[in-house]
Design an enzyme around this catalytic site. Structure first.
Site, PDB file in Angstrom:
ATOM      1  NE  ARG A 104      -1.945   1.714   3.672  1.00 32.01           N
ATOM      2  CZ  ARG A 104      -2.453   1.815   4.889  1.00 32.01           C
ATOM      3  NH1 ARG A 104      -3.673   1.381   5.141  1.00 32.01           N
ATOM      4  NH2 ARG A 104      -1.747   2.330   5.873  1.00 32.01           N
ATOM      5  CB  CYS A 129      -1.503   6.100   2.587  1.00 36.98           C
ATOM      6  SG  CYS A 129      -2.831   7.192   3.156  1.00 36.98           S
TER       7      CYS A 129
END
Length: 125
Positions: A101, A103
């Protein structure tokens, strides 16, 4: 390549596909918190995060996949102040092993929403 489209997620608002299947990979375009039933943006970071995940899940399901097939998420936030809230809702929707991920905080998102996410998924043999 094959385009994936479902009415259970918002229609593309530009010249792009909801998702493209290329070989064993599915690339899902960034989803924002539009309720596909009403065409309206839902309000508040919690509701927006849940709606984005629901839109992503609908596209995955159209391709006969699930969040378990996700290998990479990208999360775009209007403000890092919302990180803990988004992270909690996101984490509750997924199972280990969690996907990779990124972000990031961005200066502005389409329709001035608070969160947008995209996914790369892998069709396991």
């Amino acid at each position: 390549m094959k385009a994936i489209q479902t009415n259970n997620a918002p229609a593309a608002i530009g010249p792009y596909s909801q998702a493209i299947e290329a070989g064993d990979f599915l690339y899902i375009s960034g989803q924002i918190p539009i309720d596909p039933a009403t065409g309206e943006v839902v309000e508040g970071i919690e509701a927006q995060t849940k709606q984005v995940l629901a839109n992503l899940q609908a596209i995955l399901e159209e391709a006969d996949l699930s969040f378990n097939n996700a290998v990479k998420f990208t999360i775009f936030l209007n403000s890092m102040e919302d990180f803990a809230t988004v992270n909690e809702i996101y984490g509750a929707a997924l199972e280990e092993p969690y996907p990779a991920r990124a972000c990031v905080e961005v200066s502005r998102l389409p329709k001035d929403v608070l969160v947008e996410m995209d996914i790369v998924a892998y069709r396991k043999a």
